[in-house]
Design a protein around this motif. Structure first.
Motif, PDB file in Angstrom:
ATOM      1  N   GLY A 149       0.778  -1.234   0.000  1.00 37.75           N
ATOM      2  CA  GLY A 149       0.000   0.000   0.000  1.00 37.75           C
ATOM      3  C   GLY A 149       0.808   1.282   0.000  1.00 37.75           C
ATOM      4  N   CYS A 151      -0.627   1.306  -5.424  1.00 38.00           N
ATOM      5  CA  CYS A 151      -1.869   0.523  -5.504  1.00 38.00           C
ATOM      6  C   CYS A 151      -1.696  -0.823  -6.203  1.00 38.00           C
ATOM      7  N   THR A 163      -4.050  -3.092 -11.046  1.00 43.15           N
ATOM      8  CA  THR A 163      -4.898  -1.993 -10.610  1.00 43.15           C
ATOM      9  C   THR A 163      -4.554  -0.743 -11.407  1.00 43.15           C
ATOM     10  N   GLU A 198      -1.778   4.039   0.793  1.00 41.19           N
ATOM     11  CA  GLU A 198      -3.155   3.571   0.680  1.00 41.19           C
ATOM     12  C   GLU A 198      -3.968   4.171   1.825  1.00 41.19           C
ATOM     13  N   LEU A 210      -9.042   0.610   0.985  1.00 41.24           N
ATOM     14  CA  LEU A 210      -9.210  -0.372  -0.085  1.00 41.24           C
ATOM     15  C   LEU A 210     -10.461  -1.166   0.233  1.00 41.24           C
ATOM     16  N   GLY A 221     -10.107   1.687  -4.513  1.00 37.46           N
ATOM     17  CA  GLY A 221      -9.217   2.200  -3.484  1.00 37.46           C
ATOM     18  C   GLY A 221      -9.006   3.689  -3.611  1.00 37.46           C
ATOM     19  N   TYR A 238      -5.917   6.551  -2.660  1.00 36.70           N
ATOM     20  CA  TYR A 238      -4.498   6.686  -2.336  1.00 36.70           C
ATOM     21  C   TYR A 238      -4.118   8.153  -2.314  1.00 36.70           C
ATOM     22  N   SER A 247      -8.518   4.266  -7.427  1.00 38.49           N
ATOM     23  CA  SER A 247      -8.076   3.089  -8.181  1.00 38.49           C
ATOM     24  C   SER A 247      -9.218   2.102  -8.391  1.00 38.49           C
ATOM     25  N   SER A 297      -9.307  -2.156  -9.370  1.00 34.90           N
ATOM     26  CA  SER A 297      -8.571  -3.372  -9.720  1.00 34.90           C
ATOM     27  C   SER A 297      -9.282  -4.083 -10.866  1.00 34.90           C
TER      28      SER A 297
END
Length: 146
Positions: free
Chosen positions: A38, A74, A81, A106, A109, A114, A116, A134, A136
């Motif tokens: 992270g 990330c 991601t 991070e 999440l 997420g 960041y 983000s 994934s």
């Protein structure tokens, strides 16, 4: 096959795999200083081709340093991601020869999404703050780990 024994080794293996083909970050002279789950730290020296008509570093290069740091932060959990968006606030200028250091972490999440934060500094001075979102893609960065 990549052998990892803990989350720090996994984060480093993911970063190494990404770095090996990241021509954008390397082409701008960035250095990957550290990575852990992270989190990531990248640095870049402001070069002459990065200075705009006002004699300061073009904001796009600062944003790119922050975005690369975000990407490495990330992608530490072995899931591809990507960015779904970001915003950046510029607080101070950077100049030719300045060494910039970006620290990403991070914040949260949840499932495939997420948040960041990245702080870009020149020495001790914060010159920009960046928040990235983000998403994934659900596939591994490293094909096989043990």
């Amino acid at each position: 096959m990549v052998t990892v024994t803990d989350s720090r080794e996994l984060a480093r293996a993911c970063a190494d795999a990404m770095w090996s083909t990241d021509q954008a970050s390397k082409g701008l002279g960035m250095a990957l200083e550290s990575v852990e789950p992270g989190r990531a730290v990248l640095s870049m020296t402001v070069r002459d081709v990065m200075v705009n008509g006002h004699g300061i570093c073009h904001g796009g290069f600062i944003a790119t340093l922050a975005d690369s740091t975000f990407a490495f932060s990330c992608n530490t959990h072995n899931v591809v991601t990507v960015a779904s968006g970001f915003e950046i606030d510029f607080l101070e200028s950077a100049h030719l020869g300045d060494e910039l250091r970006a620290e990403g972490r991070e914040v949260v999440l949840r499932g495939r999404s997420g948040i960041y934060d990245v702080t870009v500094r020149r020495g001790e001075t914060v010159i920009a703050v960046f928040r990235g979102r983000s998403r994934s893609l659900g596939r591994p960065i490293l094909e096989e780990t043990s």
